[in-house]
Motif scaffolding. Structure first.
Motif, PDB file in Angstrom:
ATOM      1  N   HIS A  74      -7.330   2.616  -4.271  1.00 42.49           N
ATOM      2  CA  HIS A  74      -6.724   1.345  -3.868  1.00 42.49           C
ATOM      3  C   HIS A  74      -6.989   0.274  -4.930  1.00 42.49           C
ATOM      4  O   HIS A  74      -6.097  -0.496  -5.301  1.00 42.49           O
ATOM      5  CB  HIS A  74      -7.322   0.939  -2.516  1.00 42.49           C
ATOM      6  CG  HIS A  74      -6.482   0.029  -1.702  1.00 42.49           C
ATOM      7  ND1 HIS A  74      -6.762  -0.252  -0.383  1.00 42.49           N
ATOM      8  CD2 HIS A  74      -5.366  -0.695  -1.996  1.00 42.49           C
ATOM      9  CE1 HIS A  74      -5.855  -1.099   0.087  1.00 42.49           C
ATOM     10  NE2 HIS A  74      -5.000  -1.382  -0.875  1.00 42.49           N
TER      11      HIS A  74
ATOM     12  N   HIS B 194      -4.739  -8.421  -2.548  1.00 41.30           N
ATOM     13  CA  HIS B 194      -5.902  -7.543  -2.718  1.00 41.30           C
ATOM     14  C   HIS B 194      -7.109  -8.321  -3.245  1.00 41.30           C
ATOM     15  O   HIS B 194      -8.238  -8.018  -2.876  1.00 41.30           O
ATOM     16  CB  HIS B 194      -5.546  -6.355  -3.609  1.00 41.30           C
ATOM     17  CG  HIS B 194      -4.598  -5.401  -2.938  1.00 41.30           C
ATOM     18  ND1 HIS B 194      -3.236  -5.596  -2.959  1.00 41.30           N
ATOM     19  CD2 HIS B 194      -4.811  -4.293  -2.178  1.00 41.30           C
ATOM     20  CE1 HIS B 194      -2.655  -4.622  -2.246  1.00 41.30           C
ATOM     21  NE2 HIS B 194      -3.581  -3.819  -1.763  1.00 41.30           N
TER      22      HIS B 194
ATOM     23  N   TRP C 137       1.056  -6.566   5.974  1.00 40.67           N
ATOM     24  CA  TRP C 137      -0.275  -7.121   6.218  1.00 40.67           C
ATOM     25  C   TRP C 137      -0.296  -7.883   7.535  1.00 40.67           C
ATOM     26  O   TRP C 137       0.720  -8.450   7.950  1.00 40.67           O
ATOM     27  CB  TRP C 137      -0.629  -8.124   5.104  1.00 40.67           C
ATOM     28  CG  TRP C 137      -0.850  -7.507   3.765  1.00 40.67           C
ATOM     29  CD1 TRP C 137       0.094  -6.997   2.931  1.00 40.67           C
ATOM     30  CD2 TRP C 137      -2.115  -7.316   3.106  1.00 40.67           C
ATOM     31  NE1 TRP C 137      -0.498  -6.506   1.787  1.00 40.67           N
ATOM     32  CE2 TRP C 137      -1.847  -6.699   1.867  1.00 40.67           C
ATOM     33  CE3 TRP C 137      -3.439  -7.618   3.443  1.00 40.67           C
ATOM     34  CZ2 TRP C 137      -2.862  -6.374   0.968  1.00 40.67           C
ATOM     35  CZ3 TRP C 137      -4.441  -7.297   2.538  1.00 40.67           C
ATOM     36  CH2 TRP C 137      -4.150  -6.671   1.312  1.00 40.67           C
TER      37      TRP C 137
ATOM     38  N   GLN D 129       4.424  -6.850   0.197  1.00 42.10           N
ATOM     39  CA  GLN D 129       3.277  -7.575  -0.364  1.00 42.10           C
ATOM     40  C   GLN D 129       3.517  -9.083  -0.297  1.00 42.10           C
ATOM     41  O   GLN D 129       2.900  -9.840  -1.064  1.00 42.10           O
ATOM     42  CB  GLN D 129       3.000  -7.141  -1.807  1.00 42.10           C
ATOM     43  CG  GLN D 129       2.447  -5.728  -1.939  1.00 42.10           C
ATOM     44  CD  GLN D 129       1.086  -5.539  -1.291  1.00 42.10           C
ATOM     45  OE1 GLN D 129       0.438  -6.484  -0.845  1.00 42.10           O
ATOM     46  NE2 GLN D 129       0.632  -4.292  -1.247  1.00 42.10           N
TER      47      GLN D 129
ATOM     48  N   ASP E 100      -4.703  -4.993   5.252  1.00 42.53           N
ATOM     49  CA  ASP E 100      -3.677  -4.216   4.561  1.00 42.53           C
ATOM     50  C   ASP E 100      -3.294  -3.038   5.448  1.00 42.53           C
ATOM     51  O   ASP E 100      -4.137  -2.190   5.745  1.00 42.53           O
ATOM     52  CB  ASP E 100      -4.289  -3.725   3.231  1.00 42.53           C
ATOM     53  CG  ASP E 100      -3.304  -3.029   2.324  1.00 42.53           C
ATOM     54  OD1 ASP E 100      -2.216  -2.639   2.798  1.00 42.53           O
ATOM     55  OD2 ASP E 100      -3.627  -2.865   1.129  1.00 42.53           O
TER      56      ASP E 100
ATOM     57  N   HIS F  57      -1.341   3.462   2.015  1.00 39.38           N
ATOM     58  CA  HIS F  57      -2.302   3.737   0.936  1.00 39.38           C
ATOM     59  C   HIS F  57      -3.699   3.208   1.276  1.00 39.38           C
ATOM     60  O   HIS F  57      -4.683   3.593   0.670  1.00 39.38           O
ATOM     61  CB  HIS F  57      -1.810   3.200  -0.424  1.00 39.38           C
ATOM     62  CG  HIS F  57      -1.771   1.707  -0.572  1.00 39.38           C
ATOM     63  ND1 HIS F  57      -0.703   1.034  -1.143  1.00 39.38           N
ATOM     64  CD2 HIS F  57      -2.667   0.734  -0.265  1.00 39.38           C
ATOM     65  CE1 HIS F  57      -0.959  -0.272  -1.166  1.00 39.38           C
ATOM     66  NE2 HIS F  57      -2.145  -0.480  -0.634  1.00 39.38           N
TER      67      HIS F  57
HETATM   68 MN   MN3 Z   1      -3.071  -2.219  -0.577  1.00 35.26          MN
END
Ligand code: MN3
Length: 197
Positions: free
Chosen positions: A30, A77, A126, A146, A161, A165
Motif C-alpha cells: 500500500h 494516504h 473512502w 481518490q 480507505d 488494495h
Molecule cells: Mn489506498
C-alpha cells in the motif's frame, strides 16, 4: 517536470506494527506501490504549481482529473497513515468525545454510522470523519475513488480507505470485517489534534 518538495512520507510505525488488524504485506504494498504511484503520477501533471501548500494546490487544480485522482490519492494516504497507530483503538476523550456525542448521540452510534458510510461506498473510495473549518461541527462523509474531502471548508479527523488494495490480502471480500478491525488501530490522538486546529 517542475521541481517539488513532495515526497513519499515515511510511516510513523513499522509495516507489521498494525498486525493482526492490518497485515504487514498489505501495509508495505500500500505504501511503497500504491502511495508511491499516486505521487509519481501527480508529479507528471505539468500544469500544476507544486510550490503551493499541498491542500491549497489540490483545491486550486481539482478540476484537472489527474490532480483529483493522483493528488487526492497522495494526500489521502499521507493523512491515512497518521490516522492509525499501533497504540490506537479505544475511544476518543475530551472535546472530540463531546462533539461525537453531540452529532451522533453516542460512540456506538457514531461507529455504526461510519461503518454505514464505509459499506455504502460501492466500489472504491473512502469514509471520512470531518470537522468544519469555521465551526466545531463534525460529520461523516464518503467519497468515491481518490477524491479528497472538501479541504477548503473541512479538516479530516479520520479517514478509512475502502479500496480493495487496503484489505484484500487479509480480508478478501469481507469489507465489514476490515472496517470492524480498523477501530483497533484508530489514532484518536491524531483525530483530537486535528479537531483542535
Ligand atoms: Mn489506498
Amino acid at each position: 517536470m517542475m521541481t517539488t518538495k513532495l515526497t513519499l512520507p515515511q510511516l510513523p510505525y513499522a509495516y507489521d506494527d498494525l498486525e493482526p488488524y492490518i497485515d504487514a504485506k498489505t501495509m508495505e504494498i500500500h505504501h511503497t506501490k500504491h502511495h508511491q504511484a499516486y505521487l509519481d503520477n501527480l508529479l507528471k501533471c505539468t500544469e500544476v504549481d507544486f510550490n503551493l501548500p499541498l491542500e491549497e494546490m489540490l483545491v486550486k487544480y481539482e478540476h484537472i482529473p489527474a490532480v483529483r485522482n493522483h493528488g487526492g490519492g497522495y494526500y489521502n494516504h499521507n493523512v491515512f497513515w497518521k490516522m492509525m497507530s499501533p497504540k490506537g483503538g479505544g475511544e476518543p476523550t475530551g472535546e472530540l468525545k463531546s462533539a461525537i456525542e453531540a452529532a451522533f448521540g453516542d460512540f456506538a452510534n457514531f461507529k455504526a454510522e461510519f461503518k454505514k458510510a464505509a459499506m455504502g461506498r460501492f466500489g472504491s473510495g473512502w469514509a471520512w470523519l470531518l470537522r468544519e473549518k469555521h465551526s466545531k461541527k463534525i460529520r461523516i462523509e464518503s467519497k468515491p475513488n481518490q477524491d479528497h474531502p472538501d479541504l477548503a471548508h473541512s479538516i479530516p479527523l479520520l479517514g478509512l480507505d475502502v479500496w480493495e488494495h487496503a484489505y484484500y490480502l487479509k480480508y478478501q471480500n469481507k469489507r465489514p470485517d476490515y472496517v470492524d478491525a480498523w477501530w483497533n488501530v484508530v489514532n484518536w490522538n491524531f483525530a483530537a489534534e486535528q479537531f483542535k486546529k
